[in-house]
Design an enzyme around this catalytic site. Structure first.
Site, PDB file in Angstrom:
ATOM      1  N   ASP A 270       0.840  -1.187   0.000  1.00 22.81           N
ATOM      2  CA  ASP A 270       0.000   0.000   0.000  1.00 22.81           C
ATOM      3  C   ASP A 270       0.878   1.242   0.000  1.00 22.81           C
ATOM      4  O   ASP A 270       2.002   1.226   0.503  1.00 22.81           O
ATOM      5  CB  ASP A 270      -0.905   0.029   1.236  1.00 22.81           C
ATOM      6  CG  ASP A 270      -2.004  -1.008   1.174  1.00 22.81           C
ATOM      7  OD1 ASP A 270      -2.332  -1.463   0.069  1.00 22.81           O
ATOM      8  OD2 ASP A 270      -2.519  -1.364   2.252  1.00 22.81           O
ATOM      9  N   ARG A 271       0.338   2.320  -0.516  1.00 22.57           N
ATOM     10  CA  ARG A 271       1.105   3.558  -0.606  1.00 22.57           C
ATOM     11  C   ARG A 271       1.652   3.997   0.750  1.00 22.57           C
ATOM     12  O   ARG A 271       2.783   4.468   0.862  1.00 22.57           O
ATOM     13  CB  ARG A 271       0.209   4.661  -1.195  1.00 22.57           C
ATOM     14  CG  ARG A 271       0.890   5.999  -1.369  1.00 22.57           C
ATOM     15  CD  ARG A 271       0.050   6.910  -2.233  1.00 22.57           C
ATOM     16  NE  ARG A 271      -1.256   7.170  -1.680  1.00 22.57           N
ATOM     17  CZ  ARG A 271      -1.536   8.189  -0.865  1.00 22.57           C
ATOM     18  NH1 ARG A 271      -0.577   9.019  -0.502  1.00 22.57           N
ATOM     19  NH2 ARG A 271      -2.753   8.379  -0.415  1.00 22.57           N
TER      20      ARG A 271
END
Length: 495
Positions: free
Chosen positions: A198-199
């Site tokens: 995930d970012r």
């Protein structure tokens, strides 16, 4: 078309379009408009020098920033657009910008239909129509923390990814991504994504240098031979004994990037073990046995110990118990609205990868697009799929699923409004200055049509761009890669 929810990526400079015999032109009726046949694109796509040269980075206040630049979004006519005017499509499906913007863009030569300037927005769309919109693009800032290369050999590149960086172009991010930074600053190109983070998650991230290596490791992933170990810092005193959570997880919104525990969700399993407790927060080791979106974060929320600074799952919008035990007392729509409003009040929509314009886009388009994180999974090559006009995907989940295994074709923020990006056009036509300067040379200047150029946004602080979740170790049949324990996970660390 418009920018509200583009996918990213496109053929690199070395990729060639397959030559096809020129079809015989049919005799046109009086006043009938000719539409060229769709181009057949090579499935092999990559980023290259022309893409990296679109703009440049600069550093300010602990942030890595991208100078605004001109960029082309392209798409074939969607099936439901056939027989409708461009004006009607803009007014119903691309509400991020007012109609006056599209009229001005047409006058400036930035809207093209089959590579011809659009002079009249009342033009009726036909099957095979190919649309292009040149926009002045702004990317959100990310942390200035460098990407540390842990291992590089003939087969793989393994890095320690900082929080806030997407793995590859997705949503509003293109140059501020791991793939682009590695290509531009380390000359590491043609990388194949093996897995993703995930970012907002930091830690060990692997890329294969060849398709063969990618396939070999991908088989281990599918057969669940890949062991993953994460560490995080959570609220409260986590139990000392091992905790196993097997609650199913359902995606609430691809656009905002929100999931929750729900009996209708997909099976998940995460094993947790407390490492330390400092009287306020606990450091926990996490062993995910499945790979669902936001799995660790959602399971920790369900257990009543959300990650300390999780910008989604530790928010007041979930209610007084913040989602513990799956208790929310809101409909999905109410939850999403509350989350967005909470971030809007803090001027932190960028943390969700959203802009006000994204939230104002078409009400007709449900959450079939994706967040800045990009939901993991795979689908048929969207570049090839998009070269088949009038083909509408009816499965919204499938629409959002191309981020895990496609190296450079990224998820649209809103799939119905997705504008699959092909090749960056070297000629910007009417986007040139009167003195002939191209968009690249004037990338840091203000654009008269750009709404973003007229807005002053609050920069996030470097602290806001760090979430206390870190991929510490990845182990396969023939490899094991580890990063250092992050500072916030040390036993004696204090906020």
């Amino acid at each position: 078309m418009a920018e509200p929810g583009p996918g990213e990526g496109g053929p690199g400079p070395g990729d060639k379009e397959e030559a096809a015999p020129a079809p015989k032109k049919r005799r046109l009726a009086a006043g009938e408009r000719y539409v060229p046949p769709p181009r057949k694109l090579s499935a092999g796509v990559s980023f290259g020098a022309v893409h990296f040269a679109e703009t440049s980075y600069y550093f300010e206040g602990g942030l890595r920033k991208v100078r605004p630049y001109y960029f082309d979004f392209r798409t074939y006519c969607k099936g439901r657009w056939v027989g409708r005017s461009l004006l009607h499509v803009f007014s119903t499906e691309f509400r991020a910008q007012p109609l006056d913007y599209y009229r001005a863009a047409a006058r400036a030569g930035r809207l093209r239909l089959n590579e011809e300037p659009v002079r009249d927005l009342e033009i009726v769309l036909k099957n095979n129509d190919f649309l292009r919109n040149t926009v002045h693009r702004h990317e959100p800032p990310v942390t200035a923390q460098p990407i540390q290369i842990l291992v590089e050999d003939d087969e793989v590149v393994v890095v320690d990814k900082p929080s806030s960086l997407p793995v590859h172009p997705c949503g509003r991010f293109r140059h501020n991504t791991v793939i682009f930074i590695l290509g531009k600053e380390h000359d590491l190109k043609e990388l194949h994504t093996i897995h993703r983070l995930d970012r907002m998650t930091s830690g060990v991230l692997m890329f294969a240098k060849t398709a063969e290596v990618s396939k070999r490791i991908d088989e281990q992933v599918r057969e669940r031979q890949l062991e993953k170990e994460y560490v995080c810092r959570v609220v409260g005193e986590f139990p000392e004994h091992e905790v196993v959570c097997e609650e199913p997880i359902l995606v609430v919104s691809y656009k905002v990037g929100v999931c929750r525990v729900d009996p209708k969700g997909k099976f998940c399993k995460t094993i947790f073990q407390r490492l330390s407790y400092n009287g306020k927060t606990s450091v926990v080791k996490c062993l995910p046995r499945t790979g669902r979106t936001h799995q660790i974060r959602v399971h920790l929320q369900y257990l009543g110990h959300p990650i300390v600074n999780d910008p989604i799952y530790n928010m007041e919008a979930w209610g007084p118990d913040r989602g513990k035990g799956g208790k929310i007392d809101k409909t999905d729509e109410e939850l999403l609205k509350a989350l967005v409003e909470e971030h809007r009040s803090k001027q932190s929509l960028d943390i969700l990868g959203l802009l006000e314009e994204d939230l104002n886009s078409s009400a007709e388009n449900k959450d079939s697009g994706n967040s800045g994180d990009c939901t993991k999974s795979a689908q048929a090559d969207p570049i090839n799929e998009n070269s088949c006009p009038a083909k509408d995907t009816k499965d919204p989940e499938r629409d959002a699923k191309d981020c895990e295994r496609n190296d450079i074709v990224a998820c649209p923020l809103n799939s119905d409004a997705s504008l699959e990006t092909l090749e960056k056009n070297k000629e910007l036509g009417s986007c040139e200055n009167q003195d002939g300067q191209t968009g690249e040379k004037r990338s840091d200047e203000k654009d008269p049509l750009c709404v973003e150029c007229k807005i002053t946004r609050r920069d996030p602080s470097p602290k806001e761009l760090v979430m206390y979740l870190h991929a510490l170790r990845y182990k396969g049949a023939e490899f094991e890669y580890c990063s250092k324990m992050p500072e916030w996970a040390m036993e004696d660390w204090e906020e």
